[in-house]
Structures are given as C-alpha cells and as structure tokens.
Design an enzyme around this catalytic site. Structure first.
Site, PDB file in Angstrom:
ATOM      1  N   LYS A 164      40.729  49.884  39.610  1.00 31.60           N
ATOM      2  CA  LYS A 164      40.653  49.954  41.198  1.00 31.60           C
ATOM      3  C   LYS A 164      40.943  51.533  41.594  1.00 31.60           C
ATOM      4  CE  LYS A 164      41.686  48.153  45.916  1.00 31.60           C
ATOM      5  NZ  LYS A 164      40.292  48.070  46.138  1.00 31.60           N
ATOM      6  N   HIS A 171      46.386  45.001  42.094  1.00 34.16           N
ATOM      7  CA  HIS A 171      45.125  45.012  41.870  1.00 34.16           C
ATOM      8  C   HIS A 171      44.909  45.463  40.262  1.00 34.16           C
ATOM      9  CE1 HIS A 171      44.181  44.666  45.896  1.00 34.16           C
ATOM     10  NE2 HIS A 171      43.074  44.030  45.605  1.00 34.16           N
TER      11      HIS A 171
END
Length: 242
Positions: A135, A131
């Site tokens: 995040k 990600h």
C-alpha cells in the site's frame, strides 16, 4: 444487464472487480481500461464506470466525464482537495459515488464510531489501520474518513487535533487529540480499529477485511444502484440509507 467499465483494470482492485463480475447476474463487464487506453470507448460502451486507479487517473477521468456524463463509482484514495472539488462540480451533471472504502461493514463501523465519539466525550480516541506492505499511501483513506467522523461528532477540526506519530519526550496527551497510526506488513487486506479510552475502561471497534472481494462486491452493488440515480454526489450512507 448493466454494463460496467473498469477504470484502473490492471490494479489489484480492478482485477478483483473483473473476477467478481464474472458471476454477477445483474451486470457485466463492458470494457477494461488502463492508462493509455481509449477513454471515448470506455464511456461509449459503459452504463456506469468504477474507478480504482490513482489520483492523476481520477483527475483525468473526471475531466473527460464532463464531455460525456456517465455514473461514476470512485474508490481511489489519496485524492487532494482540487480533485474532490472537481468531483463535486462534475456531480452537477452526473451521479457520482465516492467512498474511501466500499465495504458495508466499514460503513457501519464509521457510523458506530461517530455515535460513540458523541456519547463518550471524555474518552481519548486512537485510530489504528493495518494494510499489506504494497500500500502506497498512509494513513489509509478509510482511517482518515473515520478520523473525520469522530472529530465532527465532537465539533472538532481534525487538522488541529490529529496526531500521526509519537516519539521522544512529548508531554502528556492533550484532551482533544485524535491519533491516526499506520502499520504495514505482509498481505493484510485491511484492518481498522477505533478505540475509546477512559480511566478504568475502554471500548475498541474493529473491522477486518480478509479478502479484496469484499470491496469489489460492494463496488459492484453500488454501481448497479448508482445507475438508477439522478445527478448529485452520493456517499455510502446514501446507499445504506443511514
């Protein structure tokens, strides 16, 4: 037109859902809610509410929902057992859909990974999720959902077999070990890989999201569907009929 309230409207997903709803023919925005807003107004003006907030925000939403039940689509990740129990309890009086990922492709990945885990029992399992640098939680909720599915398919308790990192002289890999690894960098929207490894061959199942619109459109479709359902807990499998 179904009126959808967005809870956590200032977040990345909230903004993406707002954008996608502008071109939606079956639903429209009722209200954009963020921390400090009027919860009563959110519930009064909405037929269904989509939540992409934070664990504390979801906790507050569920507590209020008991006083004014409305269908809830919850996509917030990082929820603890207390919040999940509260969600289950609230679903007795309203329909609640909960998923760590609203992508239909990820739902199919989860289904296939579970089947592969069952069929390839002698294969080692490794899970990798990637990600963007912003995040906050790791591993991702989706990676943990995948890990739960492959463990359940082998009648294993994930807490007893999960590995979250390897360093130093740790010895050989145990037979039932399920590793869940995280990578963070750049603007990666989301990539999940479930790998099955055996001597002489391996199988890797991959899903890559290239836009948050994928999750937003999925959440909107689910919200429209959920507005017509009875009170209970629903998952992505219920929506897909698998």
């Amino acid at each position: 037109m179904i009126k959808i309230g967005i809870y956590g409207a200032k977040g990345r997903m909230g903004k993406q859902i707002e954008e996608c709803l502008k071109s939606e023919t079956q639903a429209q925005i009722s209200i954009l809610y963020d921390k400090g807003g009027n919860l009563g107004e959110l519930f009064e003006k909405s037929d269904v509410i989509i939540d992409f907030s934070s664990p504390s925000g979801t906790h507050e939403l569920l507590n209020y929902a008991r006083t004014m039940p409305k269908p809830l689509v919850i996509g917030t990740t990082g929820l603890d057992e207390k919040i999940l129990h509260l969600m289950q309890s609230a679903s007795e009086v309203m329909p609640i859909f909960y998923a760590t990922n609203m992508s239909l492709g990820v739902a199919v990945l989860n289904y296939l990974a579970s089947k592969a885990s069952q069929m390839l029992r002698n294969f080692d399992i490794e899970i990798l999720e990637m990600h963007h640098r912003h995040k906050k939680d790791a591993p991702s909720g989706t990676a943990m959902t995948l890990a739960q599915s492959v463990a359940k398919a082998r009648n294993l308790e994930l807490e007893k077999v999960r590995v979250s990192g390897r360093d130093g002289i740790i010895g050989e890999r145990s037979k039932d070990e399920i590793a869940v690894m995280s990578l963070r960098g750049g603007d990666i929207v989301g990539r999940h890989m479930v790998g099955f490894y055996e001597d002489g061959e391996f199988l890797e199942l991959n899903h890559t999201a290239t836009s948050r619109a994928t999750f937003a459109k999925g959440a909107i479709k689910i919200a429209i569907w959920l507005s017509k359902q009875e009170a209970k807990m629903y998952s992505i499998n219920d929506f897909l009929g698998i």
